[in-house]
Write an enzyme that holds these catalytic residues in place. Sequence first.
Site, PDB file in Angstrom:
ATOM      1  N   SER A 143     114.665   4.434 -72.218  1.00 44.89           N
ATOM      2  CA  SER A 143     113.838   3.646 -71.336  1.00 44.89           C
ATOM      3  C   SER A 143     114.335   3.667 -70.188  1.00 44.89           C
ATOM      4  O   SER A 143     115.692   3.642 -69.789  1.00 44.89           O
ATOM      5  CB  SER A 143     113.372   2.155 -71.755  1.00 44.89           C
ATOM      6  OG  SER A 143     113.052   1.542 -70.658  1.00 44.89           O
ATOM      7  N   TYR A 156     116.468  -5.869 -75.480  1.00 47.28           N
ATOM      8  CA  TYR A 156     115.794  -4.576 -75.254  1.00 47.28           C
ATOM      9  C   TYR A 156     116.676  -3.772 -74.340  1.00 47.28           C
ATOM     10  O   TYR A 156     116.806  -2.631 -74.654  1.00 47.28           O
ATOM     11  CB  TYR A 156     114.201  -4.668 -74.878  1.00 47.28           C
ATOM     12  CG  TYR A 156     113.391  -3.601 -74.562  1.00 47.28           C
ATOM     13  CD1 TYR A 156     112.859  -2.845 -75.831  1.00 47.28           C
ATOM     14  CD2 TYR A 156     113.333  -2.940 -73.340  1.00 47.28           C
ATOM     15  CE1 TYR A 156     112.410  -1.522 -75.472  1.00 47.28           C
ATOM     16  CE2 TYR A 156     112.679  -1.774 -73.019  1.00 47.28           C
ATOM     17  CZ  TYR A 156     111.979  -1.094 -74.162  1.00 47.28           C
ATOM     18  OH  TYR A 156     111.495   0.188 -74.020  1.00 47.28           O
TER      19      TYR A 156
HETATM   20  C1  BGC Z   1     108.757  -1.082 -71.937  1.00 45.25           C
HETATM   21  C2  BGC Z   1     107.596  -1.424 -71.079  1.00 45.25           C
HETATM   22  C3  BGC Z   1     107.505  -1.534 -69.803  1.00 45.25           C
HETATM   23  C4  BGC Z   1     108.245  -0.257 -69.099  1.00 45.25           C
HETATM   24  C5  BGC Z   1     108.365  -0.557 -67.484  1.00 45.25           C
HETATM   25  C6  BGC Z   1     109.279   0.118 -71.099  1.00 45.25           C
HETATM   26  O1  BGC Z   1     110.564   0.515 -71.588  1.00 45.25           O
HETATM   27  O2  BGC Z   1     108.717  -0.917 -73.229  1.00 45.25           O
HETATM   28  O3  BGC Z   1     107.195  -2.755 -71.663  1.00 45.25           O
HETATM   29  O4  BGC Z   1     106.316  -1.772 -69.119  1.00 45.25           O
HETATM   30  O5  BGC Z   1     109.379  -0.066 -69.475  1.00 45.25           O
HETATM   31  O6  BGC Z   1     108.996  -1.619 -67.161  1.00 45.25           O
END
Ligand code: BGC
Length: 255
Positions: A143, A156
């Site tokens: 991410s 996360y």
């Molecule tokens: C998350 C989303 C978020 C996006 C941008 C992703 O890694 O799972 O919930 O909207 O990042 O911030």
Amino acid sequence: MVLQETVAIVTGSSEGIGQAIAERLAKEGTRIVIDYHTHADGAEKTQRLVEAAGSKAIVVKADLGSVTAIQSLVANGIKAFGKIDILVNNAGIEKRADCWDVTEQDYDAVLNVNLKGVFFATQTVVRHLMQTKRPGKIINISSVHEELPFPHFAPYCMSKGGVKMMTRDLAIELAPFGITVNSIAPGAIETPINRALLNDPAKLRGLMGNIPLRRLGKPSDVADAVVFLASTGADYITGTTLFVDGGLLWNYHEQ
Ligand code: BGC
């Protein structure tokens, strides 16, 4: 077709980005091991999409927080298709909470799937590749939050930061075996993981203002990058992260 005769495990492929990856790889000739945890219907839909794309799939339910479940997922894939070439560590969960309110249960759930699961799925596939003396491709769906803070999503972010270092570390350790390890870091993609945000017009407008390309990403934007990293065109790429984020990560401007 750039991936003919290959076999891939795509974790968390019953919906969202994982489903798009499974379908896209299938179009390139890859046979797919569809892993899911909760959404059996979604997994069956993925299987239909793979078959409509002209390939084959099996569906396996596995809790990626459990090492024995991971080992049986990989064993099922090998039994069905004879081998695994590509592992896409896509499954991931997030839970919103102020850091002072995060429960042990939620912390463990996020870290187990997003970090421990990625490590042990990789380990299990790597053992198979080493035993069969074949190269392979490990692709982690990370991410932008492997770099960028995401307030109220501490576990996360910590899990994705861990995936970043896992990618670098394992890339070096596995290079002598012809196994590459890379990550793809999506930004804001239209998927069920951010349903709450997508249904909140004010929040969505705020987010859009942060995306230089002025649109949310589509699961297919991520799936296209997976095909590239899985292909021989990416044989010399290892230990790196490819951002698929419309420019979100490095966006800063004064109003
Ligand atoms: C998350 C989303 C978020 C996006 C941008 C992703 O890694 O799972 O919930 O909207 O990042 O911030």
